[in-house]
Structures are given as C-alpha cells and as structure tokens.
Scaffold this motif. Structure first.
Motif, PDB file in Angstrom:
ATOM      1  N   UNK A 158       0.870  -1.195   0.000  1.00 49.15           N
ATOM      2  CA  UNK A 158       0.000   0.000   0.000  1.00 49.15           C
ATOM      3  C   UNK A 158       0.889   1.221   0.000  1.00 49.15           C
ATOM      4  N   UNK A 159       0.716   2.076  -1.016  1.00 50.93           N
ATOM      5  CA  UNK A 159       1.528   3.281  -1.170  1.00 50.93           C
ATOM      6  C   UNK A 159       0.674   4.480  -0.757  1.00 50.93           C
ATOM      7  N   UNK A 160       1.164   5.241   0.213  1.00 53.15           N
ATOM      8  CA  UNK A 160       0.434   6.403   0.687  1.00 53.15           C
ATOM      9  C   UNK A 160       0.621   7.601  -0.203  1.00 53.15           C
ATOM     10  N   UNK A 161      -0.084   8.734   0.112  1.00 52.10           N
ATOM     11  CA  UNK A 161       0.036   9.953  -0.685  1.00 52.10           C
ATOM     12  C   UNK A 161       1.457  10.503  -0.736  1.00 52.10           C
ATOM     13  N   UNK A 163       4.074   8.636  -1.277  1.00 48.99           N
ATOM     14  CA  UNK A 163       4.877   7.791  -2.149  1.00 48.99           C
ATOM     15  C   UNK A 163       5.668   6.724  -1.408  1.00 48.99           C
ATOM     16  N   UNK A 164       5.470   6.565  -0.116  1.00 51.02           N
ATOM     17  CA  UNK A 164       6.174   5.546   0.649  1.00 51.02           C
ATOM     18  C   UNK A 164       5.221   4.383   0.943  1.00 51.02           C
ATOM     19  N   UNK A 165       5.812   3.205   1.179  1.00 50.24           N
ATOM     20  CA  UNK A 165       5.038   2.004   1.459  1.00 50.24           C
ATOM     21  C   UNK A 165       4.543   2.076   2.896  1.00 50.24           C
ATOM     22  N   UNK A 193       7.736   5.562  -4.616  1.00 48.55           N
ATOM     23  CA  UNK A 193       6.722   5.571  -5.687  1.00 48.55           C
ATOM     24  C   UNK A 193       6.234   7.000  -5.945  1.00 48.55           C
ATOM     25  N   UNK A 194       5.700   7.142  -7.132  1.00 44.76           N
ATOM     26  CA  UNK A 194       4.877   8.315  -7.441  1.00 44.76           C
ATOM     27  C   UNK A 194       3.431   7.929  -7.044  1.00 44.76           C
ATOM     28  N   UNK A 195       2.841   8.647  -6.088  1.00 46.84           N
ATOM     29  CA  UNK A 195       1.533   8.209  -5.586  1.00 46.84           C
ATOM     30  C   UNK A 195       0.444   8.315  -6.654  1.00 46.84           C
ATOM     31  N   UNK A 196      -0.601   7.596  -6.428  1.00 45.84           N
ATOM     32  CA  UNK A 196      -1.763   7.672  -7.324  1.00 45.84           C
ATOM     33  C   UNK A 196      -2.490   9.003  -7.105  1.00 45.84           C
ATOM     34  N   UNK A 197      -3.204   9.466  -8.127  1.00 41.65           N
ATOM     35  CA  UNK A 197      -3.956  10.718  -8.080  1.00 41.65           C
ATOM     36  C   UNK A 197      -5.431  10.442  -8.389  1.00 41.65           C
TER      37      UNK A 197
END
Length: 217
Positions: A158-161, A163-165, A193-197
């Motif tokens: 699960x990647x937070x806003x 960008x970290x797990x 990660x680049x977080x989802x939008x």
C-alpha cells in the motif's frame, strides 16, 4: 206684715227666675237663628251658579229648489283610475371581470454545462525501481545465504500519498519464511513511488504488486 213681705219676696224671685229663663231662651233663639241664617247664605253662595245658556243656532238657509222647467242634468260619470302595474324589480346583474388566461410559463433553458476538465486520475508507479530493487536483493538474509536458500516472493504493498510504502503482504510465498519476511521489510525500507492521483489531481493511497527474486551467484 212680715208674711206679706216674705210672699212678696218669693214672688219676686220667681219673676226674676222666669225673666232670666226668658232672656236665656231669647238669646239661644237669636244665636241659633243667626247661625242658621249664615249657613243658608253660605250654602246659597256655594250652590247657586248662574249658567247662561248659549243662544240656539240660527237655521241654515235651505238652497232654493231648481226651476221646474229646467231638466236636471245627471252628474258626469266618474271613471275609475287605471290600474297601476308595478313591475317587480329586475334581479341584480352581477358582472364578473374578464380574467385573462395565465400566460404560459417561461421555459428557462439552463446554459450548457462547461465541459468537464480532463481527469487527472492515475495509478501508483514505482520511482527508481531498478535502484531500490537492487538494494533489496543485495540485502540477502544471512541465514538464507548460509543455507543457500533461493526463491521468488510475490508482494502487494500500500503506497500512501507521500509515495512511501505504508503496508505490505505476501501474495506468493517463496517457500521460505526468511525470504518472505525479508522481501516485505526491504519494500518498506527502500521502495519509493509516485503516488496515485484522483480525477482532480490529489494524491491518494493505492496498491501496487510486484515479485522479488532471490538468487545466489
């Protein structure tokens, strides 16, 4: 002589008494007579009223009789008055104002909605995957090295806003709990990660899956 004087004195007394009685009677008669006369005069004054009777009315002159030669004309006939016809009052006329029909409702056509801006939604994507994946494999568990244990571990993170797990779970075990635990620990420590939008472009939490291969050289 004395006897004669006595008799004479008695006669004188009787005469005096008789004279006195006569005077009393005469006085009584005078008094009562005067009183009766006065009463009669008062009664006559009260009851006697002179009433003058009016003279009898003079007889009216009778009209002379008509001459015998002239014929008597009958009085003109009196026609009865014509009947009056009273017409009943007409009923009141109620006037109702003419109400114009209601105007049709104005159809308000809303302006067309502006076109929706293009959606900025996107999924999570790894950032510098080759670099942090190499670091996870380099951090080979020492026990697995001694036992020469190899395997591939499937994980979902699960990647937070930011960008970290924020969470990791094993979806495909390698058969070695040492390698499975090492894979999740390496993802939480090294992966970026680049977080989802969402559609408006705001970063949100999203999931990402991968496999980590442990091989001895």
């Amino acid at each position: 002589m004395a006897y004669a004087d006595q008799e004479m004195s008695g006669n004188r007394m009787v005469a005096i008494v008789i004279v006195a009685l006569i005077h009393v009677a005469v006085g009584y008669m005078l008094v009562t007579g005067l009183a009766i006369e006065a009463a009669k005069q008062v009664i006559e004054r009260v009851t006697t009223v002179d009433i003058e009777e009016p003279p009898p009315p003079e007889p009216e002159d009778e009209p002379p009789p008509p001459p015998p030669d002239q014929p008597q004309t009958p009085p003109p006939p009196v026609a009865p008055p014509p009947p009056i016809n009273i017409a009943p009052a007409p009923p009141p006329i109620r006037t109702q104002p003419t109400i114009p029909p209601p105007s049709p409702p104005v159809l308000v056509v809303p302006p067309p909605a502006p076109p929706a801006p293009p959606s900025q939604a996107r999924g999570v994507s790894p950032k510098g995957q080759n670099r942090w994946a190499a670091r996870i494999q380099e951090n080979y568990p020492s026990r697995a090295l001694r036992e020469e244990t190899e395997g591939t571990v499937g994980v979902t993170v699960s990647v937070g806003p930011d960008g970290r797990v924020s969470g990791c779970r094993v979806t495909g075990t390698s058969g070695s709990s040492i390698l499975d635990e090492a894979a999740c620990a390496g993802m939480q420590r090294y992966a970026r990660f680049d977080p989802a939008l969402d559609a408006a472009g705001n970063p949100i939490t999203a999931s990402w899956s991968t496999r980590i291969v442990y091989r001895l050289n």
